[in-house]
Scaffold this active site. Structure first.
Site, PDB file in Angstrom:
ATOM      1  N   TYR A  19       0.793  -1.224   0.000  1.00 49.14           N
ATOM      2  CA  TYR A  19       0.000   0.000   0.000  1.00 49.14           C
ATOM      3  C   TYR A  19       0.827   1.275   0.000  1.00 49.14           C
ATOM      4  O   TYR A  19       0.275   2.363   0.118  1.00 49.14           O
ATOM      5  CB  TYR A  19      -0.955  -0.008   1.196  1.00 49.14           C
ATOM      6  CG  TYR A  19      -1.790  -1.258   1.269  1.00 49.14           C
ATOM      7  CD1 TYR A  19      -2.524  -1.696   0.162  1.00 49.14           C
ATOM      8  CD2 TYR A  19      -1.828  -2.032   2.418  1.00 49.14           C
ATOM      9  CE1 TYR A  19      -3.268  -2.857   0.206  1.00 49.14           C
ATOM     10  CE2 TYR A  19      -2.579  -3.199   2.477  1.00 49.14           C
ATOM     11  CZ  TYR A  19      -3.293  -3.607   1.365  1.00 49.14           C
ATOM     12  OH  TYR A  19      -4.029  -4.766   1.410  1.00 49.14           O
TER      13      TYR A  19
ATOM     14  N   SER B 279      -3.379  -7.311   8.174  1.00 45.80           N
ATOM     15  CA  SER B 279      -4.017  -7.713   6.925  1.00 45.80           C
ATOM     16  C   SER B 279      -2.996  -8.286   5.942  1.00 45.80           C
ATOM     17  O   SER B 279      -2.332  -9.279   6.258  1.00 45.80           O
ATOM     18  CB  SER B 279      -4.777  -6.520   6.327  1.00 45.80           C
ATOM     19  OG  SER B 279      -5.708  -6.953   5.366  1.00 45.80           O
ATOM     20  N   TYR B 280      -2.848  -7.680   4.749  1.00 43.17           N
ATOM     21  CA  TYR B 280      -1.886  -8.204   3.775  1.00 43.17           C
ATOM     22  C   TYR B 280      -0.501  -8.286   4.395  1.00 43.17           C
ATOM     23  O   TYR B 280       0.223  -9.264   4.204  1.00 43.17           O
ATOM     24  CB  TYR B 280      -1.856  -7.316   2.530  1.00 43.17           C
ATOM     25  CG  TYR B 280      -1.091  -7.909   1.356  1.00 43.17           C
ATOM     26  CD1 TYR B 280       0.297  -7.994   1.361  1.00 43.17           C
ATOM     27  CD2 TYR B 280      -1.756  -8.379   0.237  1.00 43.17           C
ATOM     28  CE1 TYR B 280       1.003  -8.524   0.297  1.00 43.17           C
ATOM     29  CE2 TYR B 280      -1.063  -8.916  -0.837  1.00 43.17           C
ATOM     30  CZ  TYR B 280       0.316  -8.991  -0.807  1.00 43.17           C
ATOM     31  OH  TYR B 280       1.002  -9.528  -1.866  1.00 43.17           O
TER      32      TYR B 280
ATOM     33  N   TRP C  59     -11.272  -4.353  -2.776  1.00 42.73           N
ATOM     34  CA  TRP C  59      -9.834  -4.278  -2.468  1.00 42.73           C
ATOM     35  C   TRP C  59      -9.024  -4.104  -3.743  1.00 42.73           C
ATOM     36  O   TRP C  59      -8.136  -3.249  -3.815  1.00 42.73           O
ATOM     37  CB  TRP C  59      -9.403  -5.548  -1.732  1.00 42.73           C
ATOM     38  CG  TRP C  59      -7.929  -5.658  -1.493  1.00 42.73           C
ATOM     39  CD1 TRP C  59      -7.189  -4.967  -0.574  1.00 42.73           C
ATOM     40  CD2 TRP C  59      -7.007  -6.507  -2.181  1.00 42.73           C
ATOM     41  NE1 TRP C  59      -5.866  -5.334  -0.645  1.00 42.73           N
ATOM     42  CE2 TRP C  59      -5.722  -6.273  -1.625  1.00 42.73           C
ATOM     43  CE3 TRP C  59      -7.130  -7.444  -3.199  1.00 42.73           C
ATOM     44  CZ2 TRP C  59      -4.575  -6.954  -2.066  1.00 42.73           C
ATOM     45  CZ3 TRP C  59      -6.001  -8.126  -3.643  1.00 42.73           C
ATOM     46  CH2 TRP C  59      -4.739  -7.874  -3.073  1.00 42.73           C
TER      47      TRP C  59
ATOM     48  N   ASP D 215     -14.005  -8.434  12.645  1.00 41.44           N
ATOM     49  CA  ASP D 215     -13.023  -8.455  11.557  1.00 41.44           C
ATOM     50  C   ASP D 215     -13.291  -9.628  10.633  1.00 41.44           C
ATOM     51  O   ASP D 215     -13.634 -10.729  11.089  1.00 41.44           O
ATOM     52  CB  ASP D 215     -11.604  -8.552  12.119  1.00 41.44           C
ATOM     53  CG  ASP D 215     -10.569  -8.642  11.010  1.00 41.44           C
ATOM     54  OD1 ASP D 215     -10.614  -7.800  10.095  1.00 41.44           O
ATOM     55  OD2 ASP D 215      -9.736  -9.566  11.046  1.00 41.44           O
TER      56      ASP D 215
ATOM     57  N   HIS E 277     -12.239  -4.364  10.573  1.00 40.87           N
ATOM     58  CA  HIS E 277     -10.954  -4.473   9.892  1.00 40.87           C
ATOM     59  C   HIS E 277     -10.287  -3.102   9.769  1.00 40.87           C
ATOM     60  O   HIS E 277     -10.745  -2.231   9.038  1.00 40.87           O
ATOM     61  CB  HIS E 277     -11.134  -5.089   8.502  1.00 40.87           C
ATOM     62  CG  HIS E 277      -9.840  -5.512   7.887  1.00 40.87           C
ATOM     63  ND1 HIS E 277      -9.220  -6.688   8.227  1.00 40.87           N
ATOM     64  CD2 HIS E 277      -9.044  -4.914   6.973  1.00 40.87           C
ATOM     65  CE1 HIS E 277      -8.093  -6.807   7.538  1.00 40.87           C
ATOM     66  NE2 HIS E 277      -7.960  -5.746   6.772  1.00 40.87           N
TER      67      HIS E 277
END
Length: 583
Positions: free
Chosen positions: A46, A117-118, A165, A261, A295
């Protein structure tokens, strides 16, 4: 005494060469003096120059506590070289980056990883390759198995997550990289992508069949179409999943999750896997922290409820914030200062309803027990034996039940978290089974699942179950939910168990038993409240619509109405199982 002045040196775009010659770039934050220091590493898609990672841990603050911090753009993203394919290169790149970071000037050879997350998943992918310098990690609101909340849930596709996303978060950088040397072409292509993003942010854009026709401006995210064409049993997921590899991880772990989440189920499965590893090896057990969060939102107001400022990530039980907990954990695991965690129980979970934190030695809490509530005639939810004729409703894919909050990762207009389900409960395709008002507080803290006996007129269909807290004023607040695709029932045979197998159609009119995993929750149903279970067949656009034809929604747009029957009698005891604890 006034605070000590500390100087921090920031190095931008520090190169690291991967084993195949590709160069990845990082920002490195280091204390100007002293050392050597442990390294805290995060790897994300990101943008290392966009401070999204500071939600968990601010690099400057970590520097002030005696750490070097490395923030890296993963392969094919922003400054880093190579081509981006989600998750495909994170094993090798993660391993190589850990060992590169351990040898940075001023580093002492010890590395910890952090991120959500990622960039929680990049931690796991690095860790299973056994980089010798990785000693501890804090995977937050993340997953290991793509079939349990990332790409699919119960065999249904996570349409709301995957598409938004890809289009809103991943596509813009791909577009700018593609036309960085051709500004005129970029100017022509950008409005199309912006229009797609604006449509999603306004609550549209999902109602497309087949799914492979979802707008993909300039072919920026082909992996979306490819993912929707892969079934539960596709071997591709096995390459990316961490299941079966947790035994390779030698790092000590702190797991952070949220009751609302989208990856809660995976957070708890990962904790359980690492607890088993630690018990087998006789090493330090993992730690677990679960708040009422959605999230990436660690505030106190989630959906339509506020849980009090002590529930938030900025004031965890009035004992410091998330960054403080990170630094305590790394002090203990990288610097050997075990006293840093001496006053924190290994498991800390926030219990909604009573709105307070509880501490335990492990999860599920010691002494927790399962209690079964039966679906019964007249829409009742009871501890007594089930009875009554089956209930029925029609599910039309052209008019699906809309998603109202919950554990979602979608555009903000959908408002994740605790939402009133009353509007959906007025629909004829939503069945409600409700308990009598509770005489005493009733605390659910642990796994939640549904055993459903159902028949359908279709060769394939979906069943959705949702646990609801009904307040005395009539509000029906969603607590947890889950879905099962009938043809994928053998791939999800028990709660928490994922065993990919080829899809198996059902015989129209025949009764089947389904196990629907609602993962878990921490909620006290207050005296005077009622427990409710909703049963329906859709939650759109969170999950893709089952067409009821046996055909894939990735390739077909033909739909049929399914006639559904839910059974609750001694031979077909449909039930809700709650894990409860005392007071």
């Amino acid at each position: 005494m006034p605070p000590q002045t500390r100087e921090v040196v920031v190095q931008k775009n520090v190169p690291a060469t991967m084993r195949d010659g590709t160069t990845l770039f990082s920002n490195v934050y280091r204390p100007a003096e002293g050392g050597p220091y442990p390294v805290l590493l995060t790897r994300l898609p990101y943008g290392k120059d966009i401070p999204s990672y500071t939600t968990f841990l601010d690099p400057v603050r970590a520097d002030g506590s005696g750490y070097i911090v490395v923030v890296q753009d993963v392969r094919g993203r922003f400054a880093s070289g190579g081509e981006f394919e989600p998750f495909a290169s994170e094993y090798e790149d993660g391993h190589d980056t850990v060992e590169w970071a351990a040898r940075l000037p001023g580093a002492d050879g010890r590395v910890g990883m952090f991120g959500l997350s990622y960039y929680g998943k990049t931690q796991w992918q690095a860790a299973v390759t056994k980089p010798p310098s990785l000693l501890s990690m804090v995977p937050g609101i993340t997953w290991g198995n793509h079939l349990n909340g990332a790409q699919m849930r119960g065999g249904a596709y996570e349409l709301g997550t995957i598409y938004s996303w890809a289009v809103t978060t991943i596509a813009p950088d791909i577009l700018f990289r593609r036309y960085r040397d051709d500004p005129q072409q970029l100017g022509r292509k950008l409005p199309e992508l912006v229009a797609a993003i604006d449509t999603l942010q306004a609550g549209g854009g999902y109602d497309v069949l087949p799914l492979t026709k979802l707008p993909d401006p300039d072919g920026l995210t082909p992996f979306v179409r490819e993912g929707f064409e892969r079934g539960v049993d596709d071997g591709w997921w096995e390459q990316l999943n961490i299941d079966g590899r947790y035994g390779n991880v030698s790092a000590v772990t702190l797991h952070i999750g949220g009751w609302y989440d989208i990856f809660l189920g995976e957070t708890l499965r990962q904790y359980a896997a690492m607890k088993e590893v630690a018990e087998r090896r006789g090493t330090a057990p993992p730690r677990l922290l679960v708040g009422p969060w959605t999230h990436g939102n660690f505030g106190s107001t989630l959906g339509e409820l506020d849980f009090g400022i002590g529930s938030s990530g900025i004031l965890l039980n009035y004992r410091g914030d998330l960054a403080d907990y990170h630094l305590r954990f790394f002090d203990a695991t990288l610097k050997g200062r075990e006293e840093a965690l001496a006053d924190r129980p290994p498991v800390e979970v926030f219990v909604m309803g009573e709105n307070r934190w509880r501490g335990y030695e492990e999860w599920p809490p010691p002494g927790a027990r399962e209690e079964v509530w039966h679906l019964s005639g007249g829409g009742s939810l009871t501890r007594e034996a089930p009875s009554g004729e089956p209930d029925a409703y029609d599910y039309d894919p052209k008019d699906p039940v809309p998603t109202l909050g919950g554990s979602i990762l979608m555009p903000q207009i959908y408002r994740a978290g605790a939402r009133d389900q009353s509007p959906n409960e007025e629909r004829p395709d939503v069945l409600c089974y409700t308990s009598r008002p509770l005489e005493h507080d009733y605390t659910v803290l642990g796994p939640v699942w549904v055993r459903l006996f159902a028949a359908s007129s279709a060769p394939d269909t979906d069943f959705v179950a949702r646990l609801v807290d009904v307040h005395p004023d009539g509000r029906a607040i969603g607590i947890a939910d889950g879905i099962i695709r009938a043809s994928a029932r053998e791939s999800y045979p028990e709660p928490g168990v994922i065993s990919p197998t080829a899809p198996s159609p059902i015989k129209p009119g025949e009764v089947y038993e389904y196990r629907i995993d609602l993962w878990a929750t921490g909620n006290t149903f207050r005296a005077g409240h009622r427990i409710r279970l909703e049963v329906t067949s859709s939650s759109f656009p969170r999950w893709d619509r089952n067409l009821n034809t046996g055909e894939s929604g990735a390739r077909s747009s033909r739909t049929e109405v399914a006639h559904q029957r839910i059974f609750h009698d001694p031979d077909h005891p449909s039930s809700l199982t709650l894990t409860t604890v005392e007071g």
